[in-house]
Scaffold this motif. Structure first.
Motif, PDB file in Angstrom:
ATOM      1  N   ASN A   1       9.409  -1.309 -88.017  1.00 52.40           N
ATOM      2  CA  ASN A   1       9.381   0.121 -88.332  1.00 52.40           C
ATOM      3  C   ASN A   1      10.331   0.919 -87.440  1.00 52.40           C
ATOM      4  O   ASN A   1      10.789   2.002 -87.812  1.00 52.40           O
ATOM      5  N   TRP A   2      10.640   0.373 -86.264  1.00 51.32           N
ATOM      6  CA  TRP A   2      11.499   1.061 -85.316  1.00 51.32           C
ATOM      7  C   TRP A   2      12.978   0.719 -85.501  1.00 51.32           C
ATOM      8  O   TRP A   2      13.850   1.557 -85.260  1.00 51.32           O
ATOM      9  N   GLU A   3      13.269  -0.490 -85.963  1.00 53.93           N
ATOM     10  CA  GLU A   3      14.639  -0.991 -86.045  1.00 53.93           C
ATOM     11  C   GLU A   3      15.483  -0.211 -87.058  1.00 53.93           C
ATOM     12  O   GLU A   3      14.977   0.345 -88.032  1.00 53.93           O
ATOM     13  N   ASP A   4      16.773  -0.191 -86.808  1.00 54.50           N
ATOM     14  CA  ASP A   4      17.741   0.455 -87.695  1.00 54.50           C
ATOM     15  C   ASP A   4      17.671  -0.190 -89.076  1.00 54.50           C
ATOM     16  O   ASP A   4      17.642  -1.413 -89.206  1.00 54.50           O
ATOM     17  N   SER A   5      17.665   0.631 -90.118  1.00 58.70           N
ATOM     18  CA  SER A   5      17.512   0.130 -91.486  1.00 58.70           C
ATOM     19  C   SER A   5      18.649  -0.792 -91.908  1.00 58.70           C
ATOM     20  O   SER A   5      18.489  -1.633 -92.788  1.00 58.70           O
ATOM     21  N   ASP A   6      19.815  -0.658 -91.286  1.00 56.24           N
ATOM     22  CA  ASP A   6      20.956  -1.511 -91.629  1.00 56.24           C
ATOM     23  C   ASP A   6      20.842  -2.906 -91.016  1.00 56.24           C
ATOM     24  O   ASP A   6      21.509  -3.840 -91.459  1.00 56.24           O
ATOM     25  N   LYS A   7      20.010  -3.037 -89.992  1.00 57.86           N
ATOM     26  CA  LYS A   7      19.880  -4.306 -89.289  1.00 57.86           C
ATOM     27  C   LYS A   7      18.549  -5.009 -89.556  1.00 57.86           C
ATOM     28  O   LYS A   7      18.434  -6.215 -89.339  1.00 57.86           O
ATOM     29  N   VAL A   8      17.549  -4.245 -90.002  1.00 55.72           N
ATOM     30  CA  VAL A   8      16.188  -4.772 -90.042  1.00 55.72           C
ATOM     31  C   VAL A   8      16.035  -5.940 -91.008  1.00 55.72           C
ATOM     32  O   VAL A   8      15.304  -6.899 -90.719  1.00 55.72           O
ATOM     33  N   LEU A   9      16.701  -5.902 -92.155  1.00 51.05           N
ATOM     34  CA  LEU A   9      16.526  -6.960 -93.150  1.00 51.05           C
ATOM     35  C   LEU A   9      16.960  -8.310 -92.596  1.00 51.05           C
ATOM     36  O   LEU A   9      16.234  -9.311 -92.719  1.00 51.05           O
ATOM     37  N   PHE A  10      18.124  -8.354 -91.984  1.00 51.32           N
ATOM     38  CA  PHE A  10      18.637  -9.617 -91.436  1.00 51.32           C
ATOM     39  C   PHE A  10      17.756 -10.125 -90.303  1.00 51.32           C
ATOM     40  O   PHE A  10      17.351 -11.296 -90.283  1.00 51.32           O
ATOM     41  N   ARG A  11      17.427  -9.252 -89.358  1.00 49.62           N
ATOM     42  CA  ARG A  11      16.643  -9.667 -88.195  1.00 49.62           C
ATOM     43  C   ARG A  11      15.203 -10.017 -88.565  1.00 49.62           C
ATOM     44  O   ARG A  11      14.639 -10.989 -88.049  1.00 49.62           O
ATOM     45  N   PHE A  12      14.615  -9.231 -89.455  1.00 49.29           N
ATOM     46  CA  PHE A  12      13.249  -9.524 -89.902  1.00 49.29           C
ATOM     47  C   PHE A  12      13.225 -10.823 -90.697  1.00 49.29           C
ATOM     48  O   PHE A  12      12.269 -11.600 -90.637  1.00 49.29           O
ATOM     49  N   GLY A  13      14.302 -11.067 -91.440  1.00 45.40           N
ATOM     50  CA  GLY A  13      14.396 -12.315 -92.197  1.00 45.40           C
ATOM     51  C   GLY A  13      14.413 -13.524 -91.280  1.00 45.40           C
ATOM     52  O   GLY A  13      13.776 -14.548 -91.568  1.00 45.40           O
ATOM     53  N   ILE A  14      15.124 -13.424 -90.165  1.00 46.18           N
ATOM     54  CA  ILE A  14      15.171 -14.516 -89.186  1.00 46.18           C
ATOM     55  C   ILE A  14      13.782 -14.751 -88.591  1.00 46.18           C
ATOM     56  O   ILE A  14      13.324 -15.895 -88.440  1.00 46.18           O
ATOM     57  N   ILE A  15      13.086 -13.657 -88.273  1.00 49.75           N
ATOM     58  CA  ILE A  15      11.749 -13.765 -87.669  1.00 49.75           C
ATOM     59  C   ILE A  15      10.775 -14.442 -88.626  1.00 49.75           C
ATOM     60  O   ILE A  15      10.061 -15.378 -88.251  1.00 49.75           O
TER      61      ILE A  15
ATOM     62  N   ALA B   1      19.243 -15.372 -99.131  1.00 47.12           N
ATOM     63  CA  ALA B   1      19.461 -16.539 -98.266  1.00 47.12           C
ATOM     64  C   ALA B   1      18.227 -16.872 -97.436  1.00 47.12           C
ATOM     65  O   ALA B   1      17.930 -18.047 -97.207  1.00 47.12           O
ATOM     66  N   PHE B   2      17.484 -15.852 -97.000  1.00 48.53           N
ATOM     67  CA  PHE B   2      16.321 -16.110 -96.151  1.00 48.53           C
ATOM     68  C   PHE B   2      15.205 -16.794 -96.927  1.00 48.53           C
ATOM     69  O   PHE B   2      14.590 -17.740 -96.433  1.00 48.53           O
ATOM     70  N   ILE B   3      14.951 -16.337 -98.140  1.00 47.12           N
ATOM     71  CA  ILE B   3      13.929 -16.987 -98.966  1.00 47.12           C
ATOM     72  C   ILE B   3      14.350 -18.425 -99.266  1.00 47.12           C
ATOM     73  O   ILE B   3      13.524 -19.343 -99.276  1.00 47.12           O
ATOM     74  N   GLN B   4      15.641 -18.631 -99.510  1.00 48.63           N
ATOM     75  CA  GLN B   4      16.141 -19.981 -99.781  1.00 48.63           C
ATOM     76  C   GLN B   4      15.966 -20.892 -98.571  1.00 48.63           C
ATOM     77  O   GLN B   4      15.453 -22.014 -98.690  1.00 48.63           O
TER      78      GLN B   4
END
Length: 217
Positions: free
Chosen positions: A115-129, A182-185
């Motif tokens: 909820n705090w992370e920048d919207s442009d970065k959150v998808l990639f980083r949350f996907g890794i997590i 890519a993350f779901i894959q």
């Protein structure tokens, strides 16, 4: 027809299979009730199942895919039920309480970060997590590998959950290909391979220790 035309069908099948996977926990709980204890059963898959369901619900919100909502809501509810059953029969209730507390802090911290992370970065980083956590959860039964080899038995492994997990991972892999996510894959390709490896142990070792089979004969 393009594969995208089957998105609705594949997504629906993947959801149904995943819900069936969640229901496979019923067999684990049935065995717990039959034995009257939680010996050889880990609490981590139930606690982790709740946490990951919540995280994937949030991931679905980020990528705007409402089709993922019902399955993760169901996953949370069912795993809460299984956790309650586990707690009722475990001899080490403090361990369960401690595990739940740690999970609340851990998954809660991730949600706060998202909820705090920048919207442009959150998808990639949350996907890794979520990918890393999903792999850890799927691989958790492998912690019993030493016990399986020592006893030459797969009694300590939850066959229904592993079987349905293998099928579920394959369907979500296909869904990820359709979405070009890519993350779901990656999550489900690794999940499928890990689950298939665990499933192969049932073809190598019996479900009961050899010594116990001899006694029953």
């Amino acid at each position: 027809m393009p594969l995208e035309d089957y998105k609705g069908i594949v997504g629906a099948v993947a959801s149904v299979v995943t819900i069936a996977q969640f229901f496979s926990g019923v067999f684990v709980c049935k065995d717990i009730v039959r034995k009257g204890n939680t010996r050889n059963v880990q609490v981590a898959p139930f606690v982790g199942g709740i946490g990951l369901s919540v995280l994937f619900f949030k991931y679905a919100e980020i990528i705007n895919d409402p089709g993922m909502y019902p399955v993760n809501l169901m996953g949370s509810v069912l795993n809460v039920g299984y956790l309650m059953c586990y707690y009722a029969y475990t001899e080490n209730k403090m361990h369960v309480i401690k595990t739940i507390g740690q999970a609340i802090l851990f998954f809660g911290s991730i949600l706060l970060y998202v909820n705090w992370e920048d919207s442009d970065k959150v998808l990639f980083r949350f996907g890794i997590i979520t990918t890393a956590l999903m792999i850890l959860l799927i691989a958790s039964p492998m912690a019993q590998l030493g016990e399986v080899i020592r006893t030459k038995s797969t009694e300590c492994l939850p066959f229904p959950m592993i079987l349905m997990g293998t099928i579920s991972a394959f369907m979500w892999l296909l869904y990820g290909i359709i979405l070009s996510d890519a993350f779901i894959q990656i999550q489900n390709l690794i999940g499928f391979l890990l689950s298939a490896a665990q499933l192969s142990l049932f073809a190598i070792y019996p479900s009961r220790p050899v010594s116990e089979k001899k006694k029953s004969n």
